[in-house]
Design an enzyme around this catalytic site. Structure first.
Site, PDB file in Angstrom:
ATOM      1  N   GLU A 132       0.793  -1.241   0.000  1.00  0.00           N
ATOM      2  CA  GLU A 132       0.000   0.000   0.000  1.00  0.00           C
ATOM      3  C   GLU A 132       0.821   1.285   0.000  1.00  0.00           C
ATOM      4  O   GLU A 132       0.576   2.183   0.804  1.00  0.00           O
ATOM      5  CB  GLU A 132      -0.940  -0.007   1.210  1.00  0.00           C
ATOM      6  CG  GLU A 132      -1.807  -1.249   1.256  1.00  0.00           C
ATOM      7  CD  GLU A 132      -2.738  -1.284   2.466  1.00  0.00           C
ATOM      8  OE1 GLU A 132      -2.531  -0.502   3.412  1.00  0.00           O
ATOM      9  OE2 GLU A 132      -3.681  -2.097   2.455  1.00  0.00           O
ATOM     10  N   GLU A 238      -6.202 -10.746  -1.247  1.00  0.00           N
ATOM     11  CA  GLU A 238      -7.039 -10.521  -0.060  1.00  0.00           C
ATOM     12  C   GLU A 238      -8.508 -10.431  -0.471  1.00  0.00           C
ATOM     13  O   GLU A 238      -9.204  -9.463  -0.156  1.00  0.00           O
ATOM     14  CB  GLU A 238      -6.619  -9.227   0.653  1.00  0.00           C
ATOM     15  CG  GLU A 238      -5.145  -9.189   0.999  1.00  0.00           C
ATOM     16  CD  GLU A 238      -4.724  -7.944   1.797  1.00  0.00           C
ATOM     17  OE1 GLU A 238      -5.573  -7.262   2.383  1.00  0.00           O
ATOM     18  OE2 GLU A 238      -3.511  -7.668   1.825  1.00  0.00           O
TER      19      GLU A 238
HETATM   20  C1  GLA Z   1      -4.906  -4.546   4.331  1.00  0.00           C
HETATM   21  C2  GLA Z   1      -3.682  -5.336   4.724  1.00  0.00           C
HETATM   22  C3  GLA Z   1      -4.048  -6.618   5.398  1.00  0.00           C
HETATM   23  C4  GLA Z   1      -5.137  -6.433   6.416  1.00  0.00           C
HETATM   24  C5  GLA Z   1      -6.320  -5.796   5.769  1.00  0.00           C
HETATM   25  C6  GLA Z   1      -7.439  -5.656   6.763  1.00  0.00           C
HETATM   26  O1  GLA Z   1      -5.513  -4.993   3.207  1.00  0.00           O
HETATM   27  O2  GLA Z   1      -2.857  -5.630   3.641  1.00  0.00           O
HETATM   28  O3  GLA Z   1      -2.924  -7.114   6.053  1.00  0.00           O
HETATM   29  O4  GLA Z   1      -4.683  -5.643   7.480  1.00  0.00           O
HETATM   30  O5  GLA Z   1      -5.912  -4.526   5.305  1.00  0.00           O
HETATM   31  O6  GLA Z   1      -7.632  -6.803   7.515  1.00  0.00           O
END
Ligand code: GLA
Length: 330
Positions: A132, A238
């Site tokens: 990020e 994710e």
């Molecule tokens: C981001 C992070 C993850 C996690 C999510 C929320 O996407 O990359 O590690 O913290 O937020 O659970």
């Protein structure tokens, strides 16, 4: 025992993963090993967990998760080395509270990466090296202490350190909103500059925190194609499909998803998995951010205690219609 195994349906395509915590593994250890062939530690390999105090590494919990993966023959992703969140303040400061110099921060970054990736170099086949780092709304890189103190090349340095100490690991840049056109362009610019500089980057992690209304097919396709055009592999790292758009506060106190929500979710899961399969030559893994609807971080974020049902197994661990839809895709 249930013979049904989710990952089997995708064995020719990509790994099917889940983010897990020690708590989930305690209650669902067999279930996870049954349905998934890859795991990611939800929080346990983040900086604050592994090195809460300077030089004091805590590997107990992460080690147990790695052992679980080993015992069950599962692949494991490493998540994550350099991020603006869940990183302790000591990393950036001197004892008097002032910021450290660029050289000191680089040395701390290297020490952390070295210790962590070396320890797991035979177990983790890939790492989200930087998480990020791109700004959501404007400019280019997100404001962070890494950026302020080291400068723009903190990203390249992180990749070089990770590669130096884990030369066989596949190294990913990972981000959310990676399919939104403006942010996608900025991410592409970053990835291209890393590739042009010869940095050891092998993949782009599209987080995939999506919802039942968004994104559309076109946004997903364009993103996969753009990132892959740099010669990078793609992973969906994710994945969850929220029943709500952002901070939507309709349906307060809802205790079960509505029929309409479930239907939209099924359609969304089917739509996106069709695309993932189509791009199986560049997509190497699809990881859900959770296992079943009894627990998801989305129950607490971005609206606290707003129950959500973003996964393909229900609160009892039974396959939802979304599950049936995606396993039926040819
Ligand atoms: C981001 C992070 C993850 C996690 C999510 C929320 O996407 O990359 O590690 O913290 O937020 O659970």
């Amino acid at each position: 025992m249930n013979e049904e195994r989710l990952y089997k349906y995708f064995e020719k395509d990509f790994y099917i993963g889940a983010a897990v915590s020690p708590r989930v593994l305690k209650h669902k250890s067999q279930f996870v090993a049954n349905h998934f062939n890859s795991i990611t530690a939800e929080n346990q390999m983040k900086f604050e967990e592994l090195q809460p105090k300077r030089g004091e590494f805590q590997f107990d919990t992460a080690d147990k998760m790695v052992q679980y993966a080993r015992d069950n023959g599962l692949k494991m992703r490493g998540h994550t080395l350099v991020w603006h969140n869940q990183t302790p303040d000591w990393v950036f400061t001197n004892e008097d509270g002032s910021y450290v110099t660029r050289d000191v921060l680089l040395a701390r970054m290297e020490a952390h990466i070295k210790e962590v990736v070396t320890r797991y170099k035979d177990d983790l086949y890939c790492w989200d090296v930087v998480n990020e780092a791109i700004d959501d709304k404007e400019g280019f890189l997100r404001q962070s202490k890494w950026l302020d103190i080291i400068g723009e090349d903190f990203i390249e340095k992180a990749f070089r350190f990770a590669h130096q100490y884990a030369p066989n690991a596949q190294l990913f840049y990972n981000d959310y909103n990676a399919v939104i056109p403006e942010k996608r362009e900025r991410i592409y610019k970053l990835l291209k500059s890393l590739v042009d500089q010869g940095a050891p980057i092998h993949g782009m992690g599209i987080q995939g925190h999506w919802n039942i209304y968004w994104p559309n097919e076109d946004e997903i396709r364009k993103s996969i194609e753009l990132y892959a055009s740099l010669g990078l592999k793609i992973q969906i790292t994710e994945l969850d499909i929220s029943m709500f758009e952002g901070e939507d506060k309709r349906n307060p106190g809802l205790v079960a998803p509505t029929k309409e929500m479930l239907k939209l979710q099924e359609e969304q899961y089917e739509r996106i998995f069709k695309i993932f399969k189509e791009y199986r030559d560049v997509i190497t893994a699809v990881t859900f951010w959770g296992v079943a609807d009894d627990y998801s971080w989305l129950d607490y974020f971005p609206v606290f205690n707003r129950k959500n049902w973003p996964l393909i197994f229900d609160e009892k661990g039974e396959p939802k219609e979304s599950y049936r839809k995606i396993i039926a895709i040819k």
